[in-house]
Design a protein around this motif. Structure first.
Motif, PDB file in Angstrom:
ATOM      1  N   MET A   1       0.834  -1.213   0.000  1.00  0.00           N
ATOM      2  CA  MET A   1       0.000   0.000   0.000  1.00  0.00           C
ATOM      3  C   MET A   1       0.860   1.250   0.000  1.00  0.00           C
ATOM      4  O   MET A   1       0.541   2.240  -0.666  1.00  0.00           O
ATOM      5  N   ASP A   2       1.949   1.236   0.748  1.00  0.00           N
ATOM      6  CA  ASP A   2       2.843   2.394   0.769  1.00  0.00           C
ATOM      7  C   ASP A   2       3.436   2.661  -0.602  1.00  0.00           C
ATOM      8  O   ASP A   2       3.603   3.810  -1.007  1.00  0.00           O
ATOM      9  N   MET A   3       3.749   1.610  -1.320  1.00  0.00           N
ATOM     10  CA  MET A   3       4.355   1.782  -2.634  1.00  0.00           C
ATOM     11  C   MET A   3       3.342   2.267  -3.667  1.00  0.00           C
ATOM     12  O   MET A   3       3.671   3.023  -4.572  1.00  0.00           O
ATOM     13  N   ILE A   4       2.112   1.791  -3.544  1.00  0.00           N
ATOM     14  CA  ILE A   4       1.094   2.161  -4.536  1.00  0.00           C
ATOM     15  C   ILE A   4       0.560   3.568  -4.272  1.00  0.00           C
ATOM     16  O   ILE A   4       0.290   4.336  -5.191  1.00  0.00           O
ATOM     17  N   SER A   5       0.418   3.910  -3.009  1.00  0.00           N
ATOM     18  CA  SER A   5      -0.270   5.143  -2.658  1.00  0.00           C
ATOM     19  C   SER A   5       0.648   6.351  -2.798  1.00  0.00           C
ATOM     20  O   SER A   5       1.875   6.232  -2.781  1.00  0.00           O
ATOM     21  N   GLY A   6       0.044   7.510  -2.928  1.00  0.00           N
ATOM     22  CA  GLY A   6       0.805   8.748  -2.962  1.00  0.00           C
ATOM     23  C   GLY A   6       1.055   9.305  -1.580  1.00  0.00           C
ATOM     24  O   GLY A   6       1.628  10.384  -1.441  1.00  0.00           O
ATOM     25  N   ALA A   7       0.647   8.574  -0.568  1.00  0.00           N
ATOM     26  CA  ALA A   7       0.853   9.023   0.799  1.00  0.00           C
ATOM     27  C   ALA A   7       2.345   8.941   1.156  1.00  0.00           C
ATOM     28  O   ALA A   7       3.089   8.210   0.505  1.00  0.00           O
ATOM     29  N   PRO A   8       2.757   9.660   2.170  1.00  0.00           N
ATOM     30  CA  PRO A   8       4.169   9.575   2.578  1.00  0.00           C
ATOM     31  C   PRO A   8       4.546   8.134   2.888  1.00  0.00           C
ATOM     32  O   PRO A   8       3.747   7.365   3.438  1.00  0.00           O
TER      33      PRO A   8
ATOM     34  N   ILE B   1       3.396   5.331   5.959  1.00  0.00           N
ATOM     35  CA  ILE B   1       2.192   5.692   6.709  1.00  0.00           C
ATOM     36  C   ILE B   1       1.255   4.485   6.866  1.00  0.00           C
ATOM     37  O   ILE B   1       0.661   4.277   7.928  1.00  0.00           O
ATOM     38  N   TYR B   2       1.159   3.693   5.832  1.00  0.00           N
ATOM     39  CA  TYR B   2       0.324   2.492   5.940  1.00  0.00           C
ATOM     40  C   TYR B   2       0.990   1.457   6.832  1.00  0.00           C
ATOM     41  O   TYR B   2       0.314   0.742   7.586  1.00  0.00           O
TER      42      TYR B   2
ATOM     43  N   PHE C   1      -3.511   9.788   9.225  1.00  0.00           N
ATOM     44  CA  PHE C   1      -3.453  10.527   7.952  1.00  0.00           C
ATOM     45  C   PHE C   1      -3.574  12.027   8.205  1.00  0.00           C
ATOM     46  O   PHE C   1      -2.901  12.834   7.572  1.00  0.00           O
ATOM     47  N   TRP C   2      -4.436  12.395   9.129  1.00  0.00           N
ATOM     48  CA  TRP C   2      -4.641  13.811   9.421  1.00  0.00           C
ATOM     49  C   TRP C   2      -3.370  14.434   9.988  1.00  0.00           C
ATOM     50  O   TRP C   2      -2.970  15.521   9.577  1.00  0.00           O
TER      51      TRP C   2
ATOM     52  N   ALA D   1      -0.328  13.338   9.557  1.00  0.00           N
ATOM     53  CA  ALA D   1       0.690  13.381   8.501  1.00  0.00           C
ATOM     54  C   ALA D   1       0.426  14.540   7.540  1.00  0.00           C
ATOM     55  O   ALA D   1       1.346  15.262   7.147  1.00  0.00           O
ATOM     56  N   ALA D   2      -0.860  14.740   7.175  1.00  0.00           N
ATOM     57  CA  ALA D   2      -1.198  15.821   6.249  1.00  0.00           C
ATOM     58  C   ALA D   2      -0.920  17.181   6.895  1.00  0.00           C
ATOM     59  O   ALA D   2      -0.429  18.108   6.240  1.00  0.00           O
TER      60      ALA D   2
ATOM     61  N   SER E   1       2.873  17.817   6.960  1.00  0.00           N
ATOM     62  CA  SER E   1       3.451  18.168   5.654  1.00  0.00           C
ATOM     63  C   SER E   1       2.966  19.537   5.187  1.00  0.00           C
ATOM     64  O   SER E   1       3.676  20.244   4.488  1.00  0.00           O
TER      65      SER E   1
END
Lengths: 280, 205
Positions: free
Chosen positions: B92-99, B102-103, B144-145, B147-148, B151
């Motif tokens: 999931m970390d690799m696929i997602s655009g999230a930092p 995080i997953y 997620f909140w 982390a967002a 950033s």
């Protein structure tokens, strides 16, 4: 009381008498014997014939109707299958037409630009609502590398952030972690486009004194070394100049429709940084 | 010394045998189980990235891997669940655009928290599963909140976010029991298929 034989004889006599009476009526009306005889025969036999004919026709019609219904049912089934096939073909034709229309836009853009590009389809999207990224079906074998800009004919879409052999991950400009060095096309006021939420971006670091109005077009400046200069990014949807503060608050609506991304263009040759802008 | 500390820390996260977990199996069977469970998590990821985002309201659905992580944590052995959770998180970390990470953070903390909390509270009752999933969804949104906000450099808050989180919690309440039943069935089939043992709850199907 009467024997069977007596009854049969009496019946025969009665029939002959009735026949004679009817015959005599006919004979009174017509002079020739033959027509009277015909009429007499018809009088007795026609109703029976009619009844039998009606019954026979009814049975015949029922029989034919059954078979024709069965045939009609098969024909109906066949026509239904053909209709489904035709509808499917029509749907494919419509899809092809729409695809042609979309690709026409890409082709026109490619003809107007000097950059080398490759067309890619979107095969996956970000699963969460907090981040915005897509997966495309072009990778290293197609010349795609990390950091390359991605766009559609309407405007900039994002930047490649991860590459595999045949796929790549693109971070969209509406993501909070993405930033595009941009400027107002009309006044050349510089700033940075950063994703906000939903389909809106912020135009950050726009100076308080900069002339920015609602409706202004924002284009890439080419100074970040990622996006070529002059690519459309979005339109100013709101501009607030507060009494204090160094910067204005500017919101941008991107030109690209991120909810309907199906094909994108990856620009394969990195842009040269335009140093003229450093002098201005 | 470091090895003994590592063993002690791993043991502290193991649910004792007396609770009736699936019996110990050999390595080959464990490997088959792990592969099968990983394929399941891969299917869920494909569903989340390729199918759901294209559907109307697809983003209002919560992360479907959370119930799976919680199920692994509460109902399966550590050796079965942890590798699958780790692999799924990295995927999931690799696929997602999230930092990055995080997953991994979310799933590992969720996995370990459920496992540790079970030692004090019996969380394995069926009716508690939806509540735990809802807690997991809220926990992930919180991560997620944070982390967002970090950033962005400021607290990130919008009505749209509240709406999305609300609907995700609603979906979690509705679908968590169904997912529990689905996982229960699938894992029972996997147990029967690979080792012939019945599942953790004693049912064979």
């Amino acid at each position: 009381m009467f024997s069977k034989k007596t009854m049969v004889i009496a019946g025969l006599i009665f029939l002959v008498a009735a026949n004679g009476i009817v015959f005599s009526f006919n004979y009174i009306r017509k002079s020739a014997v033959y027509p009277a005889a015909v009429e007499t025969v018809l009088f007795f036999t026609a109703p029976v014939m009619e009844g039998v004919t009606h019954t026979t026709r009814f049975a015949e019609n029922t029989w034919h109707r059954y078979f024709s219904l069965a045939t009609a049912a098969k024909e109906n089934e066949r026509l239904g299958r053909e209709l489904a096939e035709v509808r499917h073909q029509l749907h494919l034709c419509r899809e092809s037409r729409l695809l042609d229309k979309r690709l026409e836009g890409f082709l026109e853009f490619r003809e107007t630009t000097d950059h080398k590009t490759v067309l890619a389809s979107v095969v996956g999207r970000e699963p969460s609502a907090w981040y915005q990224s897509i997966i495309i079906n072009r990778g290293r074998t197609d010349g795609v590398e990390t950091g390359m800009p991605v766009m559609v004919p309407e405007g900039v879409v994002g930047q490649v952030t991860g590459v595999s052999r045949s796929h790549a991950k693109v971070l969209l400009i509406i993501d909070r972690n993405n930033a595009v060095d941009a400027m107002v096309q009309r006044t050349r006021a510089r700033g940075m486009v950063r994703g906000l939420s939903g389909n809106v971006c912020h135009f950050e670091f726009a100076l308080h004194k900069a002339d920015i109005d609602t409706g202004d077009t924002i284009i890439t400046s080419g100074l970040d070394g990622v996006y070529p200069k002059g690519l459309p990014v979005g339109r100013v949807s709101r501009s607030i100049r507060r009494s204090s503060g160094i910067f204005q608050e500017v919101e941008i609506t991107p030109f690209a429709d991120f909810h309907r991304l199906e094909e994108v263009l990856v620009i394969l040759d990195p842009p040269d940084v335009d140093t003229e802008l450093f002098d201005s | 010394m470091s090895y003994s500390i590592l063993r002690m820390s791993i043991r502290s996260f193991s649910i004792p045998e007396r609770t009736g977990l699936p019996v110990k199996r050999d390595t080959a069977v464990n490997t088959m189980h792990t592969i099968a469970f990983f394929i399941l998590s891969l299917l869920i990821v494909v569903l989340k990235t390729a199918i759901l985002p294209g559907m109307p309201g697809g983003l209002l659905l919560y992360d479907l891997l959370i119930p799976l992580v919680i199920y692994f944590s509460l109902y399966r052995r550590l050796a079965e669940g942890l590798p699958v959770v780790l692999l799924s998180a990295v995927m999931m970390d690799m696929i997602s655009g999230a930092p990055a990470g995080i997953y991994l953070t979310t799933y590992i903390w969720l996995f370990l928290a459920c496992r540790q909390t079970w030692r004090f509270l019996d969380l394995r009752h069926t009716y508690l599963f939806p509540a735990i999933v809802v807690s997991g969804v809220v926990f992930q949104q919180l991560i997620f909140w944070v982390a967002a906000s970090v950033s962005a450099g400021h607290m990130v808050f919008s009505i749209e976010t509240i709406r999305i989180v609300f609907f995700q919690i609603l979906w979690a309440v509705v679908t968590a029991p169904l997912l529990y039943l689905l996982f229960h069935k699938l894992f029972a089939v996997a147990d029967r298929l690979f080792s012939g043992n019945v599942g953790e709850n004693g049912q064979s199907g």
